[in-house]
Scaffold this motif. Sequence first.
Motif, PDB file in Angstrom:
ATOM      1  N   CYS A 181     -10.686   0.053   3.034  1.00 31.21           N
ATOM      2  CA  CYS A 181      -9.252  -0.095   2.751  1.00 31.21           C
ATOM      3  C   CYS A 181      -8.699   1.261   2.335  1.00 31.21           C
ATOM      4  O   CYS A 181      -9.308   1.950   1.521  1.00 31.21           O
ATOM      5  N   LEU A 182      -7.548   1.627   2.889  1.00 28.71           N
ATOM      6  CA  LEU A 182      -6.941   2.921   2.546  1.00 28.71           C
ATOM      7  C   LEU A 182      -6.580   2.996   1.067  1.00 28.71           C
ATOM      8  O   LEU A 182      -6.427   4.082   0.523  1.00 28.71           O
ATOM      9  N   HIS A 202      -7.132  -9.227   6.604  1.00 31.92           N
ATOM     10  CA  HIS A 202      -7.167  -8.220   5.544  1.00 31.92           C
ATOM     11  C   HIS A 202      -5.737  -7.857   5.108  1.00 31.92           C
ATOM     12  O   HIS A 202      -5.439  -7.812   3.914  1.00 31.92           O
ATOM     13  N   HIS A 221      -3.368  -8.634   1.543  1.00 31.21           N
ATOM     14  CA  HIS A 221      -2.639  -7.640   0.736  1.00 31.21           C
ATOM     15  C   HIS A 221      -1.297  -8.205   0.263  1.00 31.21           C
ATOM     16  O   HIS A 221      -0.827  -7.883  -0.830  1.00 31.21           O
ATOM     17  N   GLN A 223       0.806  -1.220   0.000  1.00 33.66           N
ATOM     18  CA  GLN A 223       0.000   0.000   0.000  1.00 33.66           C
ATOM     19  C   GLN A 223       0.841   1.272   0.000  1.00 33.66           C
ATOM     20  O   GLN A 223       0.305   2.363  -0.224  1.00 33.66           O
TER      21      GLN A 223
HETATM   22 ZN    ZN Z   1      -6.441  -2.709   2.817  1.00 35.87          ZN
END
Ligand code: ZN
Length: 179
Positions: free
Chosen positions: A102-103, A144, A148, A51
């Motif tokens: 989710c960011l 979660h 990722h 991310q």
């Molecule tokens: Zn996420």
Amino acid sequence: MSTLEIVTLPNPVLRQRTHKVADFGPDFQKLVDDMIETMRAASGVGLAAPQIGQSLRMAVVENLPDEDEEGNELPGTRQLFVIVNPEIFWKSRETVDGIEGCLSIPGYLGEVERYEAIRVRGQDRHGKKMRLKLEGWTARIFQHEIDHLEGVLFIDKLTAPENFWTEEAYRAQFEEEEE
Ligand code: ZN
């Protein structure tokens, strides 16, 4: 420490399988600190390395603290985890549906089924082996974040295609009913 830019869909790094962390030196330590700061600045409860554009097998998680009746944070109930090269090695039979965001998919929410409890093994930020026994909301965040690291996002796991909303639509549909 500095905050890092959070990448969003459709950035392809979010869909790549990550590389195992082998070097726990100063550059990695700075990355860990920057990810913690970035997660907190974004009011997130978890952040995985893809991310912030790094295809590495690591994530940071900070569960929400318990609050007293006036909404003040109860000391000692906020817990920060840095998990490196994690692997889920046990899953409960029981699963629970819950709402996730989710960011990297800002502005959306969806319902996802997760294991109620899991056990995770991996390493801490210095490479020391560790095991965690997690349940409830913290177990959900870990599932979660570990997804990722495989290039999997919560939108891949919706309980039904229609159980996906903009934050506004979700609030209009569900939160007003509760009042
Ligand atoms: Zn996420």
